[in-house]
Motif scaffolding. Structure first.
Motif: not given
Length: 622
Positions: A188-195, A352-353, A374-381, A451-458
């Motif tokens: 995904r693009a939000e993962a940043g630049p390729l190494p 889960d992530a 953090a981006l996958i789970t919806g929590i802070g870094r 689906d599980k992570l998407h439901a709680s990541n809001h």
């Protein structure tokens, strides 16, 4: 028709209401039990003698009926004898098969996965536990009134088994062919630049593997005058990129490998004339052509899902990682108290992530920095960082490599290395393993965890003023309709505590009660709740911040690598100029901004990022 001499009877709650749970047994006799009952699907040896496809009505009885009819028509076409029943008053459906020979749990599990992917309303539970898996047969009463009634077929067919293991295998493989599982999900693009390596060549992170068979054959293919050498080179390079090779791994084959002929020579002037040598220097030299094609291949593999059939090693790797992730998830579900207090809710999301990333990578060791988690789970870094520490201390994960330069730390979800230390068991019916079963299992787990992570990541569960992380996790659990006892067991709380959580979610209209339990309402209610509480947009802003931080760090690390690597000083690109104008060795990052005193200017770097200076390094799907 019962494979055992006892059937299972439904439990009741303190008020006497019948539950959809079958904890007790009742001896088979002339008269059926006086309450709701079901038959086991497997015998005392754990081998399946019956197959029951349970299509749960849930919120959509029409979907259950549609899926059941679709499977019934497929069974009819394949000549598989079956009985279709209306399970009761709520609109659910059961399809029964009676087996002429016993089926192993592995085969039945693979069958349930294949059917679930084709017919989503299937409840796999009865088919995944040979010890207690059961279903109400034709004529058995329903807890909400009525009985299971035959719609198609005859119940006496179930007492005269006809279905064979080979027919189950045929059904499983047909479904797997119709619903192929992707080999690698796109980055995904939000993962940043390729190494990039020390010379500025892109690569995909991960341990190097042998080339896929097709790419190895292409590497050894001698090019005839009439053949398309560029296609053969492309086959080599995408296989090498997917196998986590670096540019230098391919470069060492440039002079000798027949399949790299396109990089060494040009097509002849006529269709049958000999190929011509490329110039030794410049943008058309062999090294320049190989470098340009390598960059294109790495970007293609990073952004395009690859099919399982492109890599013959994929199926066993998919099987192993799916079994490992399922074991971890089962173990976590069996320890619910670990996840419902303190940092537990965040820890479960991070676990889960990591499982999701391992499934995507088809390996247990993954590079996972705290911003990505953090981006996958919806929590802070920082919350993600402390969760990794707690999970490691408790033995759920192990750090295999420290963070270094542009790379985050690597973690394994398999601390005991069970994938490479599996005992050699001789199993009956080993030859009947369905083709594509490992890929299908991996794909199902990918869908469930996503689906599980998407439901709680809001936004509704993010930051001050929002609902808690724990409530977000409870909300994700009712993506499928669940009873109060089921939710109490999954959360590890008391019945009273679980009811309090459910009532709080119901009060803000995120879930609702049904005749069978609890389930989610429309996702639009989540968006409205976030707007009402002033939390809308928080995750989006966090994602932008983390992406900028990751790119800045990678850019500075590349600058430091350039400064400390001999022989690269002459290949710098001023900020604002494209790197595509460079020669055979590409430096993907431009010169890092400097102040008048020649010190790193991080503010100017941030401004350059906002202006899109490194946009070419961020993979985007075509």
């Amino acid at each position: 028709m019962s494979p055992r001499d006892r059937v299972r009877i439904a439990s009741t709650d303190p008020t006497g209401a019948v539950l959809n749970e079958y904890a007790s047994t009742y001896a088979c006799a002339a008269e059926p039990p006086p309450t709701v009952w079901a038959v086991n699907l497997a015998d005392d040896d754990g081998l399946f003698r019956l197959i029951a496809f349970d299509f749960d009505a849930g919120q959509d009885p029409a979907r259950a009926a549609h899926d059941a009819d679709g499977l019934s028509e497929r069974l009819e076409r394949l000549g598989i004898e079956h009985v279709l029943c209306a399970s009761g008053p709520s609109g659910g459906r059961h399809i029964w098969l009676s087996l002429a020979e016993p089926a192993t749990p592995d085969l039945v599990k693979a069958l349930s996965i294949a059917v679930k992917r084709a017919y989503p309303s299937l409840d796999r539970t009865p088919l995944t536990n040979p010890a207690t898996g059961c279903c109400r047969p034709p004529g058995a009463p329903h807890r909400n009134g009525g009985v299971s009634t035959v719609i198609r077929g005859h119940e006496w067919d179930l007492a005269s088994p006809w279905v064979t293991v080979s027919q189950l295998l045929e059904l499983t493989e047909e479904l797997n062919r119709e619903h192929p599982a992707p080999g690698v999900t796109q980055i995904r693009a939000e993962a940043g630049p390729l190494p990039v390596d020390a010379q500025g060549h892109l690569y995909l992170p991960g341990p190097r593997r042998a080339l896929p068979t097709g790419s190895q054959e292409a590497l050894n293919t001698r090019i005839e005058a009439t053949q398309d050498a560029s296609t053969i080179l492309w086959t080599v390079l995408i296989g090498a990129a997917a196998a986590r090779w670096h540019y230098n791994d391919v470069l060492q084959h440039l002079r000798t490998a027949p399949g790299l002929e396109h990089a060494r020579t040009l097509r002849g002037h006529t269709a049958h004339s000999a190929r011509r040598q490329r110039p030794r220097h410049g943008s058309q030299s062999p090294e320049a052509i190989l470098a340009a094609e390598w960059r294109r291949a790495v970007t293609h593999v990073a952004t395009t899902p690859r099919q399982a059939g492109e890599d013959p090693t994929f199926e066993p790797r998919a099987q192993h990682i799916a079994e490992l992730v399922e074991t971890i998830q089962d173990r976590a579900t069996a320890s619910p108290g670990r996840w419902n207090t303190g940092g537990g809710p965040a820890d479960r999301r991070v676990l889960d992530a990591l499982c999701l990333l391992a499934l995507q990578a088809v390996q247990p060791i993954i590079e996972a920095d705290i911003r990505r988690l953090a981006l996958i789970t919806g929590i802070g870094r920082e919350t993600a960082r402390t969760s990794l520490i707690r999970l490691s201390q408790d033995g759920w994960i192990t750090r295999t490599e420290e963070a270094s330069g542009p790379h985050g730390a690597s973690w394994t979800i398999d601390p005991q290395d069970t994938i490479h230390n599996q005992p050699d068991h001789t199993r009956p019916q080993a030859v009947t393993r369905a083709e594509g079963a490992g890929a299908a299992h991996r794909n199902l787990l990918l869908t469930e965890l996503t689906d599980k992570l998407h439901a709680s990541n809001h936004d509704a569960f993010t930051g001050n003023g929002s609902l808690s992380l724990h409530l977000g996790n409870v909300y994700a659990l009712v993506a499928e309709e669940r009873t109060l006892p089921q939710l109490t067991r999954l959360t590890g709380q008391t019945t009273l505590e679980t009811l309090k959580n459910l009532s709080e979610l119901q009060s803000v209209q995120l879930i609702k009660r049904t005749i069978n339990g609890w389930t989610q309402t429309s996702s639009r209610n989540l968006d409205q709740l976030a707007r009402n509480r002033g939390t809308a947009g928080r995750l989006n802003e966090r994602a932008k911040t983390y992406l900028a931080e990751r790119i800045l760090w990678a850019w500075w690390q590349q600058e430091h690598q350039w400064m400390t690597t001999p022989g690269t000083k002459s290949r710098r690109t001023p900020l604002g100029q494209t790197t595509l104008a460079l020669g055979p060795i590409l430096d993907a990052y431009p010169i890092y901004p400097r102040s008048a005193r020649h010190r790193a200017d991080h503010h100017a770097a941030r401004q350059a990022l906002k202006a899109g200076a490194l946009q070419h390094l961020i993979p985007t799907a075509a």
